[in-house]
Design an enzyme around this catalytic site. Structure first.
Site, PDB file in Angstrom:
ATOM      1  N   ASP A 132       0.775  -1.402   0.235  1.00 50.35           N
ATOM      2  CA  ASP A 132      -0.273  -0.076   0.285  1.00 50.35           C
ATOM      3  C   ASP A 132       1.514   1.091   0.063  1.00 50.35           C
ATOM      4  OD1 ASP A 132      -3.212   0.141   0.744  1.00 50.35           O
ATOM      5  OD2 ASP A 132      -1.879   1.660   1.023  1.00 50.35           O
TER       6      ASP A 132
ATOM      7  N   VAL B 139       1.644   1.999  -6.524  1.00 57.06           N
ATOM      8  CA  VAL B 139       1.494   1.209  -7.857  1.00 57.06           C
ATOM      9  C   VAL B 139       1.507   1.737  -8.909  1.00 57.06           C
ATOM     10  CG1 VAL B 139      -0.226  -0.704  -6.585  1.00 57.06           C
ATOM     11  CG2 VAL B 139      -0.989   1.467  -7.205  1.00 57.06           C
TER      12      VAL B 139
ATOM     13  N   ASN C 151      -5.058  -4.684  -6.880  1.00 60.20           N
ATOM     14  CA  ASN C 151      -6.589  -4.189  -6.113  1.00 60.20           C
ATOM     15  C   ASN C 151      -6.369  -2.229  -5.916  1.00 60.20           C
ATOM     16  OD1 ASN C 151      -8.929  -4.644  -4.344  1.00 60.20           O
ATOM     17  ND2 ASN C 151      -7.976  -3.680  -2.824  1.00 60.20           N
TER      18      ASN C 151
ATOM     19  N   TYR D 199     -11.837   7.128 -13.643  1.00 61.00           N
ATOM     20  CA  TYR D 199     -12.074   6.416 -13.100  1.00 61.00           C
ATOM     21  C   TYR D 199     -13.100   5.315 -14.642  1.00 61.00           C
ATOM     22  CZ  TYR D 199     -13.851   3.062  -9.599  1.00 61.00           C
ATOM     23  OH  TYR D 199     -13.229   1.914  -8.494  1.00 61.00           O
TER      24      TYR D 199
HETATM   25  N1  NAD Z   1     -16.097   0.861  -2.741  1.00 63.49           N
HETATM   26  C1  NAD Z   1     -16.478   0.538  -3.860  1.00 63.49           C
HETATM   27  O1  NAD Z   1     -17.276   1.305  -3.742  1.00 63.49           O
HETATM   28  C2  NAD Z   1     -16.041   0.630  -5.078  1.00 63.49           C
HETATM   29  C3  NAD Z   1     -16.326   0.027  -6.146  1.00 63.49           C
HETATM   30  C4  NAD Z   1     -15.606  -0.503  -7.447  1.00 63.49           C
HETATM   31  C5  NAD Z   1     -14.079  -0.842  -7.206  1.00 63.49           C
HETATM   32  N2  NAD Z   1     -14.164  -0.792  -5.855  1.00 63.49           N
HETATM   33  C6  NAD Z   1     -12.224  -0.192  -6.092  1.00 63.49           C
HETATM   34  O2  NAD Z   1     -11.886  -1.069  -5.284  1.00 63.49           O
HETATM   35  C7  NAD Z   1     -10.730  -1.472  -5.151  1.00 63.49           C
HETATM   36  C8  NAD Z   1     -10.603  -1.088  -3.740  1.00 63.49           C
HETATM   37  O3  NAD Z   1     -10.742   0.590  -3.185  1.00 63.49           O
HETATM   38  P1  NAD Z   1     -11.623   0.504  -2.168  1.00 63.49           P
HETATM   39  O4  NAD Z   1     -12.607   0.287  -2.136  1.00 63.49           O
HETATM   40  O5  NAD Z   1     -11.019  -0.503  -1.175  1.00 63.49           O
HETATM   41  O6  NAD Z   1     -10.971   1.858  -1.775  1.00 63.49           O
HETATM   42  P2  NAD Z   1      -9.975   1.826  -0.049  1.00 63.49           P
HETATM   43  O7  NAD Z   1      -9.048   3.501  -0.498  1.00 63.49           O
HETATM   44  O8  NAD Z   1     -10.848   1.846   1.447  1.00 63.49           O
HETATM   45  O9  NAD Z   1      -8.909   1.015  -0.551  1.00 63.49           O
HETATM   46  C9  NAD Z   1      -7.951   1.806  -1.450  1.00 63.49           C
HETATM   47  C10 NAD Z   1      -6.247   1.401  -0.540  1.00 63.49           C
HETATM   48  O10 NAD Z   1      -5.265   1.717  -1.849  1.00 63.49           O
HETATM   49  C11 NAD Z   1      -4.670   2.038  -1.617  1.00 63.49           C
HETATM   50  N3  NAD Z   1      -3.812   3.030  -2.394  1.00 63.49           N
HETATM   51  C12 NAD Z   1      -4.230   4.271  -3.583  1.00 63.49           C
HETATM   52  N4  NAD Z   1      -3.447   4.228  -4.156  1.00 63.49           N
HETATM   53  C13 NAD Z   1      -2.496   3.830  -4.089  1.00 63.49           C
HETATM   54  C14 NAD Z   1      -1.212   3.580  -5.040  1.00 63.49           C
HETATM   55  N5  NAD Z   1      -0.944   4.929  -6.016  1.00 63.49           N
HETATM   56  N6  NAD Z   1      -0.019   2.626  -4.475  1.00 63.49           N
HETATM   57  C15 NAD Z   1      -0.766   1.660  -3.546  1.00 63.49           C
HETATM   58  N7  NAD Z   1      -2.134   1.768  -3.480  1.00 63.49           N
HETATM   59  C16 NAD Z   1      -2.559   2.689  -2.976  1.00 63.49           C
HETATM   60  C17 NAD Z   1      -4.996   3.340  -0.621  1.00 63.49           C
HETATM   61  O11 NAD Z   1      -3.664   3.755   0.509  1.00 63.49           O
HETATM   62  C18 NAD Z   1      -6.272   2.534   0.155  1.00 63.49           C
HETATM   63  O12 NAD Z   1      -5.799   1.446   0.959  1.00 63.49           O
HETATM   64  C19 NAD Z   1      -9.737   0.216  -5.762  1.00 63.49           C
HETATM   65  O13 NAD Z   1      -9.338  -0.596  -7.254  1.00 63.49           O
HETATM   66  C20 NAD Z   1     -11.333   0.194  -6.433  1.00 63.49           C
HETATM   67  O14 NAD Z   1     -11.280   1.315  -7.476  1.00 63.49           O
HETATM   68  C21 NAD Z   1     -14.182   0.384  -5.204  1.00 63.49           C
END
Ligand code: NAD
Length: 278
Positions: free
Chosen positions: A37, A64, A90, A156
């Site tokens: 992360d 990432v 992820n 996005y």
């Molecule tokens: N929550 C939703 O409604 C939802 C819906 C569809 C898809 N997603 C996808 O799920 C995945 C996880 O997101 P989430 O909802 O758990 O959000 P979240 O913000 O809770 O977790 C995302 C994590 O990614 C980390 N991160 C951000 N930028 C980064 C980087 N440059 N390098 C490494 N780590 C990085 C953040 O620090 C965080 O810990 C994402 O790809 C998001 O697009 C989420």
């Protein structure tokens, strides 16, 4: 891949939300964990909560969007545990703005974290996964935004459409090679995580987003509410992912009702209709 015990999982974005739930589930399955992360402090704190012995766990600060960081992640994972069996690309970020309000830096940040990260992951992990014995699996976290075009989410949507087609391409290529590597793409709708506060982890080199116009702010408010009121949890996403990996199922769409909107979009395309507003 049906066996998880004593195998190695690499999970990006593991400090929060879906990534943390994937890590928890992997730990409960008895896997070795390599967790990455950009938020190192939160990652280290989160890792302490997981039921996994210290010698089977490794955490790494990784941005990432930077190829050298993902290369270092692969080096660490293969160096420490010898093989990678489950790769979860992820980590992801979002920003709600009308398309013409997104700056070039916004686009570069979002495409870097959401799409280039998966490209880097494939380029740095797949050759070594192909060379190792036994089954393995790649899970790319996209979104229903990879199947639909929600307003005020242009960067996005583009990034997640990219992740879906990249995953589909990878799947067909690996099938053609008769490789023992499965692929799945996770496409959730709204899940209550911290995704609506993604700017907290925006690297300095991308600057800060400009203030939203009144229209963008209204979309942003709606998006935040939708995320917070999502009925399925991050743990539900982890369950769906592990079920799909065990069944070697490609599409993971846990919010079943959203398929109606996907069907309508596909029908618009096939029947030469203009896009139905979401
Ligand atoms: N929550 C939703 O409604 C939802 C819906 C569809 C898809 N997603 C996808 O799920 C995945 C996880 O997101 P989430 O909802 O758990 O959000 P979240 O913000 O809770 O977790 C995302 C994590 O990614 C980390 N991160 C951000 N930028 C980064 C980087 N440059 N390098 C490494 N780590 C990085 C953040 O620090 C965080 O810990 C994402 O790809 C998001 O697009 C989420």
């Amino acid at each position: 891949m049906r066996e998880f015990k004593d195998r190695t999982a690499v999970i990006t974005g593991a400090a929060s939300g879906i990534g943390l739930s994937l890590a928890l589930r992997a730990a409960r399955e008895g896997m070795r964990l390599v967790l990455a992360d950009i938020d190192e402090e939160k990652l280290v704190d989160a890792a302490k909560t997981l039921p996994v012995p210290a010698d089977r766990l490794c955490t790494l600060r990784v941005d990432v969007s930077r190829e050298e960081d993902v290369a270092a992640l692969a080096e660490t994972a293969f160096g420490r545990f010898g093989a990678v069996h489950l790769l979860c690309n992820n980590a992801g970020v979002g920003l709600t703005r009308l398309a013409w309000e997104l700056t070039r830096a916004d686009w570069e940040w979002i495409l870097g974290v959401n799409l280039w990260s998966v490209v880097h992951g494939i380029r740095h992990f797949l050759p070594r996964m192909l060379a190792q014995d036994g089954e393995s699996h790649v899970v790319n976290t996209a979104s229903v935004a990879g199947l639909l075009s929600t307003p005020a989410m242009a960067a996005y949507n583009v990034s997640k459409h990219g992740v879906v087609t990249l995953s589909e391409t990878l799947y067909t290529e690996l099938q053609a090679q008769q490789a023992r590597i499965g692929v799945s793409v996770l496409c959730p709708a709204w899940v209550p995580t911290a995704i609506h506060t993604s700017e907290r982890n925006r690297p300095e080199r991308f600057g800060t987003a400009s203030p939203p116009s009144a229209s963008s702010a209204a979309y942003q408010e709606r998006m935040g509410q939708a995320v917070k009121s999502g009925r399925l949890t991050a743990d539900d996403m982890a369950t769906a992912v592990f079920d799909a990996v065990a069944a070697n199922r490609f599409y993971i769409i846990p919010h079943g009702r959203i398929k109606q909107a996907v069907r309508l979009r596909m029908e618009d395309i096939l029947e030469d209709r203009n896009p139905t507003p979401l």
